[in-house]
Design a protein around this motif. Structure first.
Motif, short mmCIF file in Angstrom:
data_model
loop_
_atom_site.label_atom_id
_atom_site.label_comp_id
_atom_site.label_asym_id
_atom_site.label_seq_id
_atom_site.Cartn_x
_atom_site.Cartn_y
_atom_site.Cartn_z
N ILE A 79 0.99 -6.93 5.29
CA ILE A 79 0.82 -5.67 4.57
C ILE A 79 2.02 -4.77 4.85
CG2 ILE A 79 -0.64 -3.61 4.30
CD1 ILE A 79 -2.88 -5.54 5.61
N ALA A 80 2.52 -4.12 3.80
CA ALA A 80 3.55 -3.09 3.95
C ALA A 80 2.98 -1.77 3.46
CB ALA A 80 4.80 -3.45 3.15
N LEU A 127 0.83 -1.20 0.00
CA LEU A 127 0.00 0.00 0.00
C LEU A 127 0.86 1.25 0.00
CD1 LEU A 127 -2.72 -0.86 2.68
CD2 LEU A 127 -2.89 -1.05 0.20
N GLY A 128 0.30 2.32 -0.52
CA GLY A 128 1.00 3.60 -0.48
C GLY A 128 0.26 4.60 -1.33
N PRO A 129 0.33 5.89 -0.97
CA PRO A 129 -0.30 6.92 -1.81
C PRO A 129 0.40 7.00 -3.15
CG PRO A 129 1.07 7.92 -0.11
CD PRO A 129 1.03 6.45 0.19
N ASN A 130 -0.22 7.67 -4.10
CA ASN A 130 0.40 7.86 -5.40
C ASN A 130 1.76 8.53 -5.22
OD1 ASN A 130 -1.80 6.78 -6.69
ND2 ASN A 130 -2.79 8.76 -7.02
N GLY A 131 2.76 8.00 -5.90
CA GLY A 131 4.10 8.55 -5.79
C GLY A 131 4.92 7.98 -4.65
N SER A 132 4.40 6.97 -3.98
CA SER A 132 5.11 6.40 -2.83
C SER A 132 6.23 5.46 -3.23
CB SER A 132 4.13 5.65 -1.92
OG SER A 132 3.53 4.57 -2.62
N GLY A 133 6.22 4.99 -4.49
CA GLY A 133 7.29 4.10 -4.97
C GLY A 133 6.86 2.67 -5.23
N GLN A 177 -3.64 -21.85 -4.36
CA GLN A 177 -2.69 -22.68 -3.62
C GLN A 177 -1.33 -22.68 -4.32
OE1 GLN A 177 -3.48 -24.12 -0.68
NE2 GLN A 177 -5.49 -23.18 -0.85
N GLY A 178 -0.27 -22.63 -3.51
CA GLY A 178 1.07 -22.83 -4.05
C GLY A 178 1.74 -21.60 -4.62
N SER A 179 1.11 -20.44 -4.55
CA SER A 179 1.71 -19.22 -5.10
C SER A 179 1.86 -18.18 -4.00
CB SER A 179 0.84 -18.64 -6.23
OG SER A 179 0.77 -19.50 -7.33
N THR A 180 2.92 -17.40 -4.11
CA THR A 180 3.10 -16.22 -3.29
C THR A 180 2.60 -15.04 -4.11
OG1 THR A 180 5.04 -17.20 -2.25
CG2 THR A 180 4.79 -14.80 -2.07
N ILE A 181 1.81 -14.16 -3.49
CA ILE A 181 1.15 -13.09 -4.24
C ILE A 181 1.52 -11.73 -3.65
CG2 ILE A 181 -1.08 -12.09 -4.90
CD1 ILE A 181 -2.23 -14.93 -4.78
N ILE A 182 1.93 -10.81 -4.52
CA ILE A 182 2.08 -9.40 -4.16
C ILE A 182 0.87 -8.67 -4.72
CG2 ILE A 182 3.46 -7.32 -4.38
CD1 ILE A 182 5.91 -9.09 -4.72
N TYR A 183 0.16 -7.97 -3.86
CA TYR A 183 -1.13 -7.39 -4.25
C TYR A 183 -1.15 -5.90 -3.92
CZ TYR A 183 -6.22 -7.23 -4.87
OH TYR A 183 -7.49 -6.95 -5.31
N THR A 184 -1.33 -5.06 -4.94
CA THR A 184 -1.51 -3.64 -4.70
C THR A 184 -2.94 -3.25 -5.03
OG1 THR A 184 -1.03 -2.70 -6.88
CG2 THR A 184 0.85 -3.32 -5.51
N SER A 185 -3.50 -2.35 -4.25
CA SER A 185 -4.88 -1.93 -4.47
C SER A 185 -5.12 -0.60 -3.78
CB SER A 185 -5.86 -2.97 -3.93
OG SER A 185 -7.21 -2.52 -4.08
N HIS A 186 -6.08 0.18 -4.32
CA HIS A 186 -6.54 1.39 -3.64
C HIS A 186 -7.80 1.11 -2.82
CE1 HIS A 186 -3.74 3.60 -6.24
NE2 HIS A 186 -3.88 4.59 -5.38
#
Length: 322
Positions: A215-216, A48-54, A194-203
């Motif tokens: 969560i980071a 998570l992060g605001p727009n422009g957070s990287g 099952q069996g996958s690591t997931i990176i998820y970004t969302s607003h």
């Protein structure tokens, strides 16, 4: 192939992705400022992060699509590099912008993208069928993308990205502008994957709170808070938010409410009172007692425990949609 690195074992899981002191500059702009992240095997990791957070810059560096100035990125225990195709074959990407072929049917699109990784036709046929079932497109396999609704098109985009059963799936806002039914189908599928690591970004905070195991929160190119949703909520001052509608208050009365025990923030707008309190007991009772003792009438009353949105606001001082 990149340099071999030892996979660290943490709390029973393997660190699938390790980012150490990552720095990326665009001229004078510091997009990533010594970013550190560890993502364990099997996690659904919310970024998570605001727009422009990287966030987008970090993902692009992770995929070796961008050169960075300093730091180390290791995936599956190997240092990531542009020519490390062994790692890249085990990654699935679902970007915000839909990328499919209009000339191909739903089935042909999924089969094509799966075929980039899986050459055996029998194995690929099975994987394509599983991907179609995963996103619920069984009734649409002969249709072309132009005839699909926005929600169905998003589901097709996901199926194309995950059909080869990658160990790591990166999902960048996969539910933007989709209907509630499609959103629920997508989220349920991610949770059951099952069996996958997931990176998820969302607003959408409620999505992250529903499905992510860790969560980071990023801001100004750094990771400023990391943990489970419960751990993040324990980091902030807000323990309860009381909202009271249809209440008419004067300046002195608002000052009195601010002085009530355990109250640290009061907002009053268009006859709606919002009071943020610490995690003490009986906050709601104290506020209602004050209103009743001063013969102040009011409408509906809500009391809510802290949400991920409260965490984000308190830690970054920004709305996620800024």
């Amino acid at each position: 192939a990149g340099k071999r690195l030892r996979i660290k074992e943490v709390r029973g899981g393997f660190v699938m992705i390790k980012i150490e002191n990552l720095v990326k500059r665009y001229g004078k702009l510091l997009a990533l400022d010594h970013l550190n992240l560890e993502i364990e095997e099997g996690e659904i990791y919310g970024l998570l992060g605001p727009n422009g957070s990287g966030k987008t810059t970090a993902i692009s560096c992770m995929l070796a699509l961008l050169k960075y100035d300093k730091g180390i990125i290791s995936i599956f225990g190997e240092e990531m590099s542009p020519d490390n195709y062994g790692i890249k074959q085990q990654i699935g990407i679902v970007l915000q912008n839909v990328a499919v072929f209009d000339e191909l049917t739903v089935y042909e699109n999924i089969d094509y993208f799966c075929g980039l990784y899986v050459k055996n036709s029998q194995e690929r046929k099975k994987l394509v069928a599983e991907a179609i079932e995963f996103v619920g497109l069984e009734e649409y396999i002969k249709m072309r993308p132009k005839k699909l609704s926005g929600g169905l098109l998003r589901r097709l985009n996901i199926a194309c990205g995950i059909a080869h059963k990658p160990r790591l799936i990166i999902m960048d806002e996969p539910t933007v502008a989709v209907d509630p039914q499609s959103r629920n189908r997508i989220l349920e599928g991610i949770q059951n994957r099952q069996g996958s690591t997931i990176i998820y970004t969302s607003h959408y905070m409620e999505e992250v709170e529903q499905i992510c195991t860790k969560i980071a929160i990023m801001d100004h190119g750094r990771s400023i808070a990391v943990g489970t949703k419960e751990e993040l909520k324990s980091m902030i001052k807000t323990g309860e938010t009381v909202t009271i509608e249809a209440v008419v208050l004067g300046t002195d009365q608002i000052k009195d409410i601010r002085l009530l025990p355990h109250v640290f923030d009061v907002k009053y707008d268009e006859q709606v009172l919002t009071v943020r309190c610490t995690g003490a007991k009986h906050n709601l009772i104290r506020i209602l007692n004050y209103l009743q003792e001063n013969e102040i009438s009011f409408g509906r009353v809500f009391s809510e425990l802290p949400t991920l949105n409260d965490v984000f606001l308190e830690i970054t001082g920004k709305e996620l949609r800024d």
